[in-house]
Scaffold this active site. Structure first.
Site, PDB file in Angstrom:
ATOM      1  N   LYS B  78      30.763 -20.703  17.145  1.00 18.68           N
ATOM      2  CA  LYS B  78      31.117 -19.831  18.260  1.00 18.68           C
ATOM      3  C   LYS B  78      32.559 -19.362  18.093  1.00 18.68           C
ATOM      4  O   LYS B  78      33.410 -20.139  17.615  1.00 18.68           O
ATOM      5  CB  LYS B  78      30.942 -20.642  19.551  1.00 18.68           C
ATOM      6  CG  LYS B  78      31.104 -19.904  20.857  1.00 18.68           C
ATOM      7  CD  LYS B  78      30.826 -20.875  22.023  1.00 18.68           C
ATOM      8  CE  LYS B  78      30.870 -20.209  23.375  1.00 18.68           C
ATOM      9  NZ  LYS B  78      30.539 -21.161  24.477  1.00 18.68           N
ATOM     10  N   SER B 153      27.072 -19.300  27.748  1.00 16.41           N
ATOM     11  CA  SER B 153      27.953 -18.399  27.039  1.00 16.41           C
ATOM     12  C   SER B 153      27.791 -18.425  25.514  1.00 16.41           C
ATOM     13  O   SER B 153      28.238 -17.490  24.842  1.00 16.41           O
ATOM     14  CB  SER B 153      29.402 -18.737  27.384  1.00 16.41           C
ATOM     15  OG  SER B 153      29.753 -19.999  26.872  1.00 16.41           O
ATOM     16  N   SER B 177      26.414 -23.963  28.766  1.00 16.39           N
ATOM     17  CA  SER B 177      26.581 -22.885  27.780  1.00 16.39           C
ATOM     18  C   SER B 177      26.011 -23.159  26.392  1.00 16.39           C
ATOM     19  O   SER B 177      25.978 -22.256  25.564  1.00 16.39           O
ATOM     20  CB  SER B 177      28.059 -22.525  27.648  1.00 16.39           C
ATOM     21  OG  SER B 177      28.444 -21.708  28.725  1.00 16.39           O
TER      22      SER B 177
END
Lengths: 95, 484
Positions: B78, B153, B177
């Protein structure tokens, strides 16, 4: 308690965010709605509940007070938006 | 053979036997990224040259025999993890040109294990969101239906793994997330216990909740990835000095006698009927394997979202104060320092980030602290206590990961509160600091993945992984791929 655009502007100032009047109106209504939702917490009896962050196992030791190598001056300055004489340059602070 | 369709452990087997090279595997992934990323928006940055270089090194290491199960395996991270010399944006305009000078602990550990990093996955700006629509650059999309969100997310990570654009990814989970996007995309997502994985070099959102963890194609891969990234780090004082179990070796053994707690508060009205049916089938499957179903109660569940949106925003308002245009990141010039702060932050942060900073600042401000922040902290302690009580009578808690399957882009962007409520089943886990895994348990009639969530005792990732592995094996789920 209703949130006014004046409240929003005060919070924006604390948060160091430039907010215009139109945004302030939108934020006021959105914050109002979210705070209205979280209002339900007031119905929970928290007498005797610990307000310190929920603890997990393990300890949080302090490291030994010994100097370790950090970033070099070059590395520390690499992402600085403005530099001058090996320092980070900012607008005038003192009149 | 299509190398990109393989799991980490399958590919690793071929690499170890020298049937394929790491360079071949990396090139196969880079080709697939080149053909599909424009549609999926799963990567913000692709590091093709660095990946090929790392793959060459990995091939040497594989020849020498000094390899790990991740050596030569192409993975992604990420874009919240700092990568030395590689742009790290956190999907924000304020960090659009930020190039870290060091690697996050998670990245360093992956590199040490010999993993090949393909690039940086898209996400909601500063990990604030549940759909990846809050990325300042472009949204990520769900490989099962491009009109739908991949969750968030860590939506870019989940989208990439589901679409075979990386063998595995590392995301972060502050209120769901990792697990919610894994559920939306039909892959496995594991949020470890708070303190299990170092947060050093991971851009902070809410420091008492944030935790890094793997998003993978199956449960075995989650165990391999967790073992690689977990462990004490002197650079993160909240990481815990406990030995890391050999997770991949602890997967078998079944669930005979395992007490599976079913909290009544998680099977609510308004939940999608296909989701509840699929999760109930999964529970039946585990029961047939010998698990004991125990009804439990987590009475403070209904307050979790409220607690979360006060504590997480309060912590965020403080953490994000560092983005002020001084030392790094976007600077908008002004005559004095305060105006420079205000203009830089206004220009650099997106709408959701500003909204959360405002909410957090409000909750911490004079006159409101007791009513909001302190009260929320107290209710958090009660939520933690609920779990402590529940784990006296059960070993694992089973719930749906999300009340509904993936929603359409734009469906929840108008009303922040509706978006916040999509995290209703994942948030308590972060507030209590316990580990949780989401894994696919079926599909809706419209072919959208459904996720099962298993929660465990602190530092007992091994047990939820074993239960998840047992279910994956017996139900034969998770093999299907999206048509792209």
């Amino acid at each position: 308690m209703p949130i006014t655009t004046k409240d929003v502007m005060r919070v924006a100032d604390l948060a160091r965010l430039d907010v215009n009047e139109a945004d302030a109106v939108l934020y006021a209504s959105q914050l109002q709605k979210i705070l209205g939702h979280v209002e339900k917490l007031s119905e929970v009896d928290t007498l005797g509940a610990d307000d310190k962050t929920a603890k997990t196992a393990g300890t949080r030791p302090l490291r030994e007070d010994k100097a370790v190598k950090g970033l070099s001056q070059d590395d520390a300055l690499k992402n600085a938006p403005e530099r001058s004489d090996g320092c980070i340059k900012v607008p005038q602070i003192i009149e | 053979m299509d190398l990109t369709s393989l799991t980490v452990h399958e590919l690793s087997g071929l690499l170890q036997k020298r049937e394929v090279s790491s360079v071949e595997a990396a090139q196969a992934y880079l080709n697939r990224i080149a053909s599909l990323n424009a549609r999926l928006g799963a990567y913000i940055t692709v590091t093709a040259d660095e990946a090929i270089e790392a793959a060459k090194e990995a091939d040497k290491r594989l020849l020498s025999g000094a390899s790990s199960p991740l050596t030569g395996v192409p993975v992604s991270v990420k874009d919240i993890f700092c990568t030395a010399g590689v742009k790290t944006t956190c999907a924000s305009k304020i960090l659009e040109r930020f190039i870290p000078v060091y690697d996050a602990a998670v990245v360093a550990r992956l590199k040490d294990a010999g993993a090949v990093i393909l690039g940086k996955n898209n996400m909601d700006e500063f990990a604030m969101g549940s759909s990846t629509e809050n990325s300042a650059f472009f949204p990520a999309r769900n490989p099962w239906d491009l009109q739908r969100v991949p969750g968030g997310s860590s939506g870019g990570s989940a989208s990439a793994v589901a679409a075979d654009l990386s063998a595995a990814s590392v995301g972060t989970d502050t209120g769901g997330s990792i697990r919610q996007p894994a559920s939306c995309c039909g892959v496995v997502g594991l949020k470890p216990t708070y303190g299990r994985v170092s947060r050093y070099g991971m851009i902070a959102f809410a420091s008492s909740l944030d935790q890094a963890g793997p998003i993978t194609k199956d449960v075995t891969d989650a165990a391999i990835m967790l073992k690689a990234i977990a462990g004490f780090d002197p650079l993160d004082s909240t990481s815990v000095d406990l030995s890391v179990p050999d997770f991949p070796c602890l997967l078998s053994g079944g669930v005979k006698g395992l007490r599976l707690g079913i909290p009544k508060e998680y099977f609510i009205e308004g939940m999608d009927s296909q989701v509840s049916a699929s999760v109930n089938d999964a529970l039946d499957c585990l029961k047939k394997e010998g698990a004991l179903i125990v009804p439990i109660t987590l009475p403070h569940t209904e307050y979790a979202v409220s607690v979360y949106y006060l504590l997480a925003t309060a912590e965020a308002s403080s953490n994000l104060a560092r983005f002020d245009g001084v030392k790094y990141g976007l600077r908008v010039g002004a005559a004095n320092l305060i105006d420079m702060y205000k203009k830089s932050r206004a220009a650099g942060f997106g709408a959701e980030v500003k909204r959360r900073i405002m909410l957090g600042t409000y909750a911490l401000s004079a006159g409101y602290y007791d009513a909001y922040y302190k009260k929320a902290s107290e209710v958090r302690a009660l939520i933690k206590r609920d779990f402590d009580e529940a784990f006296k009578v059960c070993d694992v808690i089973a719930t749906p990961t999300c009340p509904t399957p993936a929603f359409k882009l734009g469906e929840k962007t108008q009303d922040p509160l509706t978006m916040y409520l999509s995290d209703i089943f994942t948030i308590s886990c972060n507030l209590a600091g316990i580990p949780g895994i989401s894994m696919p348990c079926g599909f809706t009639k419209g072919k959208l993945p459904i996720g099962l969530q298993l929660l465990g005792r602190p530092f007992d990732e091994a047990t939820i992984l074993r239960a998840a592995y047992t279910f994956e094996r017996t139900a034969g789920i998770g093999k299907e791929k999206p048509a792209l």
